[in-house]
Design an enzyme around this catalytic site. Structure first.
Site, mmCIF file in Angstrom:
data_model
loop_
_atom_site.group_PDB
_atom_site.id
_atom_site.type_symbol
_atom_site.label_atom_id
_atom_site.label_comp_id
_atom_site.label_asym_id
_atom_site.label_seq_id
_atom_site.Cartn_x
_atom_site.Cartn_y
_atom_site.Cartn_z
ATOM 1 N N GLY A 1 25.398 36.050 47.270
ATOM 2 C CA GLY A 1 24.533 34.907 47.022
ATOM 3 C C GLY A 1 25.267 33.595 47.191
ATOM 4 N N ARG B 1 37.421 26.707 51.893
ATOM 5 C CA ARG B 1 36.448 26.986 50.843
ATOM 6 C C ARG B 1 36.490 28.458 50.494
ATOM 7 N NH1 ARG B 1 31.789 30.653 50.452
ATOM 8 N NH2 ARG B 1 30.417 29.844 48.804
ATOM 9 N N VAL B 2 36.583 28.730 49.193
ATOM 10 C CA VAL B 2 36.571 30.108 48.694
ATOM 11 C C VAL B 2 35.313 30.296 47.851
ATOM 12 C CG1 VAL B 2 37.733 31.707 47.106
ATOM 13 C CG2 VAL B 2 39.068 30.368 48.737
ATOM 14 N N GLY B 3 34.625 31.390 48.059
ATOM 15 C CA GLY B 3 33.420 31.686 47.293
ATOM 16 C C GLY B 3 33.674 32.792 46.290
ATOM 17 N N THR C 1 27.687 38.567 53.208
ATOM 18 C CA THR C 1 28.541 39.234 52.226
ATOM 19 C C THR C 1 28.122 40.705 52.102
ATOM 20 O OG1 THR C 1 28.832 37.219 50.935
ATOM 21 C CG2 THR C 1 29.261 39.290 49.796
#
Lengths: 325, 325
Positions: free
Chosen positions: A240, A216-218, A188
């Protein structure tokens, strides 16, 4: 507010927090990372110096890191379980509190540009999947074949994770180490900027987790989790364990502590990281206010980071003993 | 904490805030809405009464509203610009702060169940698009043909919006009124619950905006924006102009004011709504704490709402003069 050459401006960036071990980071690799961080700072500085906007500075800085295969954003993004690169990004401006985000994009060369376009060229705040990609193309953004993002390095990471049936966070500079569930390597990239007009902006971009489930979304595309900007408090970008950053609304939580309790910014960031740690996560935050005060905090062994102010001197760091605060 | 029959429990629900005009709501239609709200309360009450979890109560209450064509969630969801129903939902539990969310789902009969499954059966917090639908099917959730969600009522709303080139928020009970950009009709359903174990949960589900761009995601699937739950503060579910709820991190902001400043809950909700209004939005919030204190606040003309406590008496409301607080 008239742009004045005496008005301070600042850019702070991160290229991901994780289990980066100094002893295992070869001099060449470390130099390579620092070089891209410096290029990123330079790109943002060039915008800010001539009175450009915080949003354009954040975008320029992040684009450099997206275009580099070294970071888990844009090119060099990690692979999902199905061997796909599914990217996400978000951006926010602190005077209007307008924001833009995209997730599940596979053909947009620079997701941060797509997030920027959502913010400035649509009436929405978040677009996902094909809808986001169609919009990006309509806006004239560079569309690439999904293969563009592929790097053998990340592909190998996926193969290892599949073999061990693990979902991995990223920043593997220890390519010979066996992967374990305790390996916390977070990719990231992100940036926060204060421009000569006194406005703050924040942005974040990522490829997510190696071996993540499809779709999947963070936190990186979630306003309030990975990105937040409010002139009344701070601009924040996070890196993170995404799920924990979402569950603690990490970026907004940091800003809220500052706005509601007037906490010093490093203390607010540390409190947020402590809460994230209490629910099993870790990572880092970069924070910046309208006075130019900033903090780069992380509870992992390292975080690729950098900053530049109006004196034009770029500073880059990776480990705790280098961090200025 | 042992479940005790003396321990209070409570369920609060909303079926959307919007420009609901009492003078234009026929007695039959009003009765129909109140009936479903009462059924929703009853479903959640049945869970809480026997010591069931807050999460199961929130899910049960929302499923009733998703299954009813009257609300903009599940069946009866509004249509995107392309004539598709793209659904989203999120859920969160207050002791663990685990959360689940789905967006861009088109074949999951009950999106709130999918969000629940993401929370409890995956290591992720948010899944979108085909990845979310595959996961839902793997979890044995009911999968339907996309046509299932179609109602002629919502289809007509889309046709009107397309003719006028407008994106509409929902809750059109004034089907003869011409649509204008000032028509703020918000659908979305939600619930917050306190169970006998002293735990809070929140959930939200929606079809989004009529005539939205493909892939547009609103606050209903964004943890911190449309949904938040933390035993240390409150459970919150929101309804309104999604983009502004995302940009103000509305649900988390409400909880933060309570946790950091110990504001009374209705005051925290009102402050949040005021900020949303200041950036051009409106809507409502339902809020509940571990003592059973609750608030149903909205700055639109109406909000479908209801509550039930351990005395088993359901209360439903729509307009301001009915609201208990």
């Amino acid at each position: 507010m008239t742009a004045s050459h005496d008005v301070p401006f600042r850019l702070v960036i991160h290229g991901g927090a994780g289990a980066i071990k100094q002893s295992r980071l070869s001099a060449e690799r470390e130099a390579a990372y620092r070089q891209v961080l410096t290029q990123s700072l330079s790109a943002g500085y060039d915008v800010l110096k001539i009175g450009g906007s915080c949003i354009d500075a954040v975008t320029a800085a992040i684009v450099v890191m997206e275009d580099s295969p070294l970071f888990n954003a844009g090119k060099g993004s990690v692979f999902s379980r199905e061997g796909q690169n599914e990217l996400e990004a978000s951006i926010m401006e602190g005077s209007t509190r307008l924001a833009g985000a995209v997730a599940g994009v596979t053909t947009v060369r620079n997701p941060i540009r797509a997030a920027h376009a959502v913010m400035t060229k649509s009436t929405h705040t978040m677009l996902i999947g094909p809808g986001a990609e169609i919009f990006a193309a309509e806006q004239g953004l560079e569309i690439v074949d999904p293969e563009y993002f592929h790097t053998s390095y990340r592909w190998e990471q996926l193969q290892k994770a599949l073999a061990k049936k693990q979902v991995l966070r990223d920043h593997d500079i220890d390519s010979n180490r066996p992967f374990t569930n305790n390996d916390k390597k977070h990719g990231t990239v992100g940036a926060v900027a204060l421009d000569r007009h006194g406005n703050l902006a924040a942005g974040t971009s990522t490829g997510g987790l190696t071996n993540k489930r499809r779709g999947r979304v963070g936190d990186s595309s979630i306003i309030g989790a990975g990105t937040y900007a409010d002139n009344r408090s701070v601009a924040v970008s996070a890196t993170g364990t995404g799920e924990m950053f979402i569950r603690t609304a990490a970026a907004y939580q940091t800003a809220a502590q500052i706005m509601l309790l007037q906490k010093p910014i490093h203390e607010a960031a540390d409190t947020t990281l402590k809460e994230i740690s209490s629910i099993g996560g870790d990572g880092g935050l970069i924070v910046l206010n309208v006075k130019g005060d900033y903090a780069m905090r992380f509870n992992t062994s390292g975080m690729y980071q950098g900053t530049i102010g109006h004196n034009g001197i770029a500073w880059t760091g990776i480990f705790h003993d280098e961090s200025e605060i």
